[in-house]
Design a protein around this motif. Sequence first.
Motif, PDB file in Angstrom:
ATOM      1  N   ALA A 121      -6.280  52.009  43.885  1.00 35.62           N
ATOM      2  CA  ALA A 121      -5.463  53.243  43.189  1.00 35.62           C
ATOM      3  C   ALA A 121      -5.789  54.516  43.683  1.00 35.62           C
ATOM      4  CB  ALA A 121      -6.405  52.932  41.505  1.00 35.62           C
ATOM      5  N   PRO A 122      -4.925  55.293  43.032  1.00 29.93           N
ATOM      6  CA  PRO A 122      -4.976  56.736  43.484  1.00 29.93           C
ATOM      7  C   PRO A 122      -6.439  57.338  43.088  1.00 29.93           C
ATOM      8  CG  PRO A 122      -3.036  56.470  42.263  1.00 29.93           C
ATOM      9  CD  PRO A 122      -3.849  55.357  42.052  1.00 29.93           C
ATOM     10  N   VAL A 123      -6.810  58.064  44.148  1.00 26.54           N
ATOM     11  CA  VAL A 123      -8.103  58.857  44.122  1.00 26.54           C
ATOM     12  C   VAL A 123      -7.993  60.550  43.682  1.00 26.54           C
ATOM     13  CG1 VAL A 123     -10.141  59.510  45.342  1.00 26.54           C
ATOM     14  CG2 VAL A 123      -9.284  57.430  45.884  1.00 26.54           C
ATOM     15  N   ALA A 124      -8.435  60.890  42.762  1.00 27.63           N
ATOM     16  CA  ALA A 124      -8.575  62.116  42.357  1.00 27.63           C
ATOM     17  C   ALA A 124      -8.972  63.048  43.143  1.00 27.63           C
ATOM     18  CB  ALA A 124      -8.964  62.571  40.807  1.00 27.63           C
ATOM     19  N   PRO A 125      -8.604  64.225  43.440  1.00 25.23           N
ATOM     20  CA  PRO A 125      -9.228  64.841  44.515  1.00 25.23           C
ATOM     21  C   PRO A 125     -10.596  65.492  44.118  1.00 25.23           C
ATOM     22  CG  PRO A 125      -6.990  65.760  44.378  1.00 25.23           C
ATOM     23  CD  PRO A 125      -7.221  64.562  43.255  1.00 25.23           C
ATOM     24  N   GLU A 126     -10.787  65.429  42.821  1.00 24.06           N
ATOM     25  CA  GLU A 126     -12.065  66.038  42.227  1.00 24.06           C
ATOM     26  C   GLU A 126     -13.086  65.458  42.658  1.00 24.06           C
ATOM     27  OE1 GLU A 126      -9.146  65.310  39.975  1.00 24.06           O
ATOM     28  OE2 GLU A 126      -8.362  67.381  40.449  1.00 24.06           O
ATOM     29  N   SER A 140     -19.874  59.464  63.196  1.00 18.19           N
ATOM     30  CA  SER A 140     -19.375  60.312  62.127  1.00 18.19           C
ATOM     31  C   SER A 140     -20.300  60.443  60.968  1.00 18.19           C
ATOM     32  CB  SER A 140     -18.118  59.780  61.526  1.00 18.19           C
ATOM     33  OG  SER A 140     -17.534  60.429  60.501  1.00 18.19           O
ATOM     34  N   LYS A 141     -20.406  61.949  60.654  1.00 15.01           N
ATOM     35  CA  LYS A 141     -21.289  62.273  59.618  1.00 15.01           C
ATOM     36  C   LYS A 141     -20.427  62.223  58.349  1.00 15.01           C
ATOM     37  CE  LYS A 141     -25.142  62.825  61.747  1.00 15.01           C
ATOM     38  NZ  LYS A 141     -26.199  61.912  61.716  1.00 15.01           N
ATOM     39  N   LEU A 142     -19.065  62.733  58.494  1.00 13.27           N
ATOM     40  CA  LEU A 142     -18.351  62.827  57.477  1.00 13.27           C
ATOM     41  C   LEU A 142     -17.950  61.411  57.000  1.00 13.27           C
ATOM     42  CD1 LEU A 142     -16.475  64.201  55.546  1.00 13.27           C
ATOM     43  CD2 LEU A 142     -14.669  64.148  57.305  1.00 13.27           C
ATOM     44  N   ALA A 143     -17.998  60.612  57.847  1.00 16.32           N
ATOM     45  CA  ALA A 143     -17.636  58.758  57.487  1.00 16.32           C
ATOM     46  C   ALA A 143     -18.657  58.690  56.667  1.00 16.32           C
ATOM     47  CB  ALA A 143     -17.502  58.076  58.536  1.00 16.32           C
ATOM     48  N   GLU A 144     -20.013  58.673  56.954  1.00 11.36           N
ATOM     49  CA  GLU A 144     -21.180  58.280  56.189  1.00 11.36           C
ATOM     50  C   GLU A 144     -21.118  59.004  54.952  1.00 11.36           C
ATOM     51  OE1 GLU A 144     -25.884  59.736  56.793  1.00 11.36           O
ATOM     52  OE2 GLU A 144     -24.884  58.689  58.645  1.00 11.36           O
ATOM     53  N   ALA A 145     -20.741  60.212  54.719  1.00 10.63           N
ATOM     54  CA  ALA A 145     -20.692  60.902  53.333  1.00 10.63           C
ATOM     55  C   ALA A 145     -19.774  60.314  52.675  1.00 10.63           C
ATOM     56  CB  ALA A 145     -20.498  62.449  53.606  1.00 10.63           C
ATOM     57  N   LEU A 146     -18.621  60.082  53.145  1.00  8.74           N
ATOM     58  CA  LEU A 146     -17.421  59.525  52.369  1.00  8.74           C
ATOM     59  C   LEU A 146     -17.696  57.975  51.939  1.00  8.74           C
ATOM     60  CD1 LEU A 146     -14.517  60.798  54.532  1.00  8.74           C
ATOM     61  CD2 LEU A 146     -14.902  61.434  52.271  1.00  8.74           C
ATOM     62  N   ALA A 147     -18.805  57.348  52.677  1.00  9.38           N
ATOM     63  CA  ALA A 147     -18.955  55.996  52.389  1.00  9.38           C
ATOM     64  C   ALA A 147     -20.213  55.848  51.195  1.00  9.38           C
ATOM     65  CB  ALA A 147     -19.675  55.277  53.584  1.00  9.38           C
ATOM     66  N   ARG A 148     -20.380  56.865  50.561  1.00 11.25           N
ATOM     67  CA  ARG A 148     -21.369  56.960  49.315  1.00 11.25           C
ATOM     68  C   ARG A 148     -20.526  56.245  48.342  1.00 11.25           C
ATOM     69  NH1 ARG A 148     -22.954  63.096  49.438  1.00 11.25           N
ATOM     70  NH2 ARG A 148     -20.868  63.130  48.526  1.00 11.25           N
ATOM     71  N   PRO A 149     -21.129  55.111  47.706  1.00 11.08           N
ATOM     72  CA  PRO A 149     -20.526  54.342  46.377  1.00 11.08           C
ATOM     73  C   PRO A 149     -19.932  55.359  45.403  1.00 11.08           C
ATOM     74  CG  PRO A 149     -22.466  53.394  47.233  1.00 11.08           C
ATOM     75  CD  PRO A 149     -22.620  54.530  47.970  1.00 11.08           C
ATOM     76  N   ALA A 150     -20.654  56.045  45.049  1.00 13.04           N
ATOM     77  CA  ALA A 150     -20.428  57.116  43.754  1.00 13.04           C
ATOM     78  C   ALA A 150     -18.984  57.700  43.793  1.00 13.04           C
ATOM     79  CB  ALA A 150     -21.680  58.125  43.541  1.00 13.04           C
ATOM     80  N   LEU A 151     -18.741  58.036  45.146  1.00 13.05           N
ATOM     81  CA  LEU A 151     -17.389  58.888  45.248  1.00 13.05           C
ATOM     82  C   LEU A 151     -16.192  58.032  44.807  1.00 13.05           C
ATOM     83  CD1 LEU A 151     -17.715  60.633  48.742  1.00 13.05           C
ATOM     84  CD2 LEU A 151     -17.966  61.676  46.590  1.00 13.05           C
ATOM     85  N   PHE A 152     -16.263  56.805  45.165  1.00 14.99           N
ATOM     86  CA  PHE A 152     -14.760  55.937  44.839  1.00 14.99           C
ATOM     87  C   PHE A 152     -15.349  54.817  43.964  1.00 14.99           C
ATOM     88  CE2 PHE A 152     -14.589  57.675  49.156  1.00 14.99           C
ATOM     89  CZ  PHE A 152     -13.569  58.691  48.830  1.00 14.99           C
ATOM     90  N   ARG A 153     -16.298  54.818  43.125  1.00 22.99           N
ATOM     91  CA  ARG A 153     -16.641  53.782  42.006  1.00 22.99           C
ATOM     92  C   ARG A 153     -15.361  53.286  41.211  1.00 22.99           C
ATOM     93  NH1 ARG A 153     -21.384  55.598  40.167  1.00 22.99           N
ATOM     94  NH2 ARG A 153     -22.544  54.553  41.660  1.00 22.99           N
ATOM     95  N   GLY A 154     -15.369  52.157  41.224  1.00 23.44           N
ATOM     96  CA  GLY A 154     -14.286  51.671  40.385  1.00 23.44           C
ATOM     97  C   GLY A 154     -13.106  51.393  41.129  1.00 23.44           C
ATOM     98  N   THR A 155     -13.115  51.638  42.447  1.00 21.20           N
ATOM     99  CA  THR A 155     -11.827  51.589  43.306  1.00 21.20           C
ATOM    100  C   THR A 155     -12.297  50.892  44.334  1.00 21.20           C
ATOM    101  OG1 THR A 155     -11.316  53.790  42.542  1.00 21.20           O
ATOM    102  CG2 THR A 155     -10.216  52.986  44.468  1.00 21.20           C
ATOM    103  N   THR A 156     -11.391  49.802  44.824  1.00 22.80           N
ATOM    104  CA  THR A 156     -11.798  49.074  45.994  1.00 22.80           C
ATOM    105  C   THR A 156     -11.047  49.811  47.179  1.00 22.80           C
ATOM    106  OG1 THR A 156     -11.291  46.880  44.890  1.00 22.80           O
ATOM    107  CG2 THR A 156     -11.125  46.865  47.214  1.00 22.80           C
ATOM    108  N   ALA A 157     -12.028  50.054  48.225  1.00 19.50           N
ATOM    109  CA  ALA A 157     -11.598  50.884  49.419  1.00 19.50           C
ATOM    110  C   ALA A 157     -11.750  49.870  50.607  1.00 19.50           C
ATOM    111  CB  ALA A 157     -12.286  51.931  49.421  1.00 19.50           C
ATOM    112  N   THR A 158     -10.974  49.736  51.720  1.00 16.27           N
ATOM    113  CA  THR A 158     -11.229  49.530  52.819  1.00 16.27           C
ATOM    114  C   THR A 158     -10.541  50.126  53.941  1.00 16.27           C
ATOM    115  OG1 THR A 158     -10.900  47.251  54.102  1.00 16.27           O
ATOM    116  CG2 THR A 158      -9.113  47.791  52.661  1.00 16.27           C
TER     117      THR A 158
END
Length: 190
Positions: free
Chosen positions: A118-123, A156-174
């Motif tokens: 689903a779309p991810v809000a920039p917030e 990648s430190k940024l990839a590690e930060a983006l992989a935090r589950p809370a950022l995209f909770r409720g959204t499937t990501a691959t």
Amino acid sequence: MSTTTTTTTTTSYAALLRGINVSGHKRVPMAELRDLLTALGHGAVRTYLQSGNAVFTSASTDEQGLATALEGAIEERFGFTVDCLVRDAAYLRAVADACPFPADRLEGRQLHCTFFSAPVAPERLASLDPAAYLPEEFRLGDRALYLYAPDGLGRSKLAEALARPALFRGTTATSRNWNTVRKLVELTSG
């Protein structure tokens, strides 16, 4: 006597399976994945790599319905759940065309795309300070996130930060590297 010919229009899709065949977990042989997609009534079924990329055609225009059916078939056949995203050829082409980084000048390992259900809000990403990760960068797109990691994903430190589950909770990501994105565009284009 007149004959009527019915033509069924089909759309080309890519199925992106999340987290299979990694370190021996959730093993899904690609030949069996092709068999499953064929048994679901899809045509022109092909797989790419062992990491859960399949291309097929279908008369359905319901991406979520296609993904749900594939998830159910995988669970029935293998006994475990696998999140699946299904995207049509036009969407994949649009994602590639909208890449905010110079993809033609980068190595495939330096550029990645995370596809979302689903779309991810920039917030959701407001807690990340982009300057703290330079020269790594990310940009949000249409149900996609582009990640530029010049030293590759493994460092990648940024990839590690983006992989935090809370950022995209409720959204499937691959995620896929850019070589795979390009190949999926090619395979779904004909």
